[in-house]
Design an enzyme around this catalytic site. Structure first.
Site, mmCIF file in Angstrom:
data_model
loop_
_atom_site.group_PDB
_atom_site.id
_atom_site.type_symbol
_atom_site.label_atom_id
_atom_site.label_comp_id
_atom_site.label_asym_id
_atom_site.label_seq_id
_atom_site.Cartn_x
_atom_site.Cartn_y
_atom_site.Cartn_z
ATOM 1 N N LYS A 3 11.905 -19.554 19.366
ATOM 2 C CA LYS A 3 12.560 -19.506 18.059
ATOM 3 C C LYS A 3 12.633 -18.084 17.519
ATOM 4 C CE LYS A 3 13.620 -23.822 17.635
ATOM 5 N NZ LYS A 3 15.042 -24.230 17.638
ATOM 6 N N TYR B 228 7.200 -22.301 21.888
ATOM 7 C CA TYR B 228 8.121 -22.595 20.793
ATOM 8 C C TYR B 228 8.261 -21.387 19.875
ATOM 9 C CZ TYR B 228 10.347 -25.332 17.060
ATOM 10 O OH TYR B 228 11.222 -25.820 16.110
ATOM 11 N N VAL C 92 21.913 -28.896 26.990
ATOM 12 C CA VAL C 92 22.181 -27.513 26.578
ATOM 13 C C VAL C 92 21.618 -26.478 27.539
ATOM 14 C CG1 VAL C 92 22.385 -28.122 24.140
ATOM 15 C CG2 VAL C 92 20.147 -27.414 25.057
#
Length: 239
Positions: A150, A146, A54
Site C-alpha cells: 500500500k 500489506y 488483477v
C-alpha cells in the site's frame, strides 16, 4: 444524479465490499460500469460483471479490449482489488505470501494502469483511482507485505500523476481506514477493536462513505485534482 453520466468505468474487486459500493455509486450517477473480480458478481442496471484477476496481465488486456471494442474508450479506472493474506512481520513472512500480497495490491494496480493508459492518453482525458490505505501512510505491527504494497501504491500514484498530467489523465489515491467489509470482518475482534479505539470518530466507516469520495475523483468536478491522497479514516491519520 448525473455526475458521471456517459462515462465508461472499470472497477476492480467489485463483487463485494468497497468495490461493489463504488460500482453501484458510479452506476447511480450515470456511468456504464464494468465490475471486475475473480468472483462472479451480479449484473445490475448499468453494471456488467467481468472476470478479472488483477495479477494477470492477460486478464487485464482481455477486459480492457472488451471495453474498447464495445464503447471505444475508457474514462475511469478504479484499482480497488486487494488482499491482506499475511499478518506477519518481516521476520515471519514467507516469500510466497509476500509475493501474493504484492501481486494483487501493488502489481495489480500497475498492470491496470498499463492497460488503460494508452487509451486515456490518446483521448487526452481519464481518471485513475488507486486504492492505498492508512497503512500506506504509516506503519502497523505485523502485516509487513500489506504495508509495503500500500505504501508502493501511494508513491506509484504520485509518479503516474505527474507523468500524465500534461495529457489530462488524473491519478489519485484513496486511503481508507477501517471500513466494514468482508475483509475487515474476517479479522479478529481484538484487531478491529484496537483500530476503532484509535479512531477519533470511534467507529468503522462504510463502503458507501468511501464510494462517495470515488465519485468525486471520477467526476469532472475533480478536473484539477491529481496526485492527491483522499483519506477516509474517521480522523485516524490526523493524530
Amino acid at each position: 444524479m448525473d455526475r458521471l453520466i456517459g462515462k465508461i468505468a472499470l472497477v476492480t474487486g467489485a463483487a463485494q465490499g468497497i468495490g461493489l459500493a463504488v460500482a453501484q455509486a458510479f452506476a447511480s450517477e450515470g456511468a456504464v460500469v464494468f465490475a471486475g473480480d475473480v468472483q462472479t458478481g451480479k449484473e445490475a442496471e448499468g453494471i456488467k460483471p467481468v472476470r478479472l484477476d488483477v495479477s494477470s496481465s492477460d486478464d487485464w488486456q482481455s477486459v480492457v479490449a472488451e471495453i474498447i471494442a464495445t464503447h471505444g474508450r475508457i474514462d475511469v479506472l478504479v484499482n480497488n482489488a486487494g488482499i491482506v493474506a499475511c499478518y506477519e512481520p518481516v521476520h515471519g513472512t514467507d516469500i510466497e505470501s509476500w509475493q501474493r500480497v504484492l501481486a494483487v495490491n501493488l502489481t495489480g494496480s500497475f498492470l491496470g494502469m498499463q492497460a488503460v493508459l494508452p487509451f486515456m492518453r490518446r483521448a487526452k482525458q481519464g481518471s485513475i483511482i488507486n486504492f492505498s490505505s492508512i497503512w500506506g501512510n504509516v506503519g502497523v505491527p505485523g502485516a509487513a507485505a500489506y504495508n509495503a504494497a500500500k505504501g508502493g501504491v501511494r508513491n506509484m500514484t504520485k509518479n503516474a500523476a505527474v507523468t500524465y498530467a500534461p495529457e489530462n489523465v488524473r491519478v489519485n489515491s484513496v486511503h481508507p481506514g477501517l471500513i466494514r467489509t468482508p475483509l475487515v470482518e474476517a479479522q479478529s475482534d481484538d484487531m478491529n477493536g484496537g483500530i476503532i479505539a484509535s479512531t477519533p470518530m470511534g467507529r468503522m466507516g462504510t463502503p458507501h462513505e468511501v464510494a462517495a469520495g470515488c465519485v468525486f475523483l471520477a467526476s469532472d468536478e475533480a478536473s484539477f485534482v491529481t496526485g492527491s491522497e483522499l483519506v477516509i479514516d474517521g480522523g485516524y491519520l490526523a493524530q
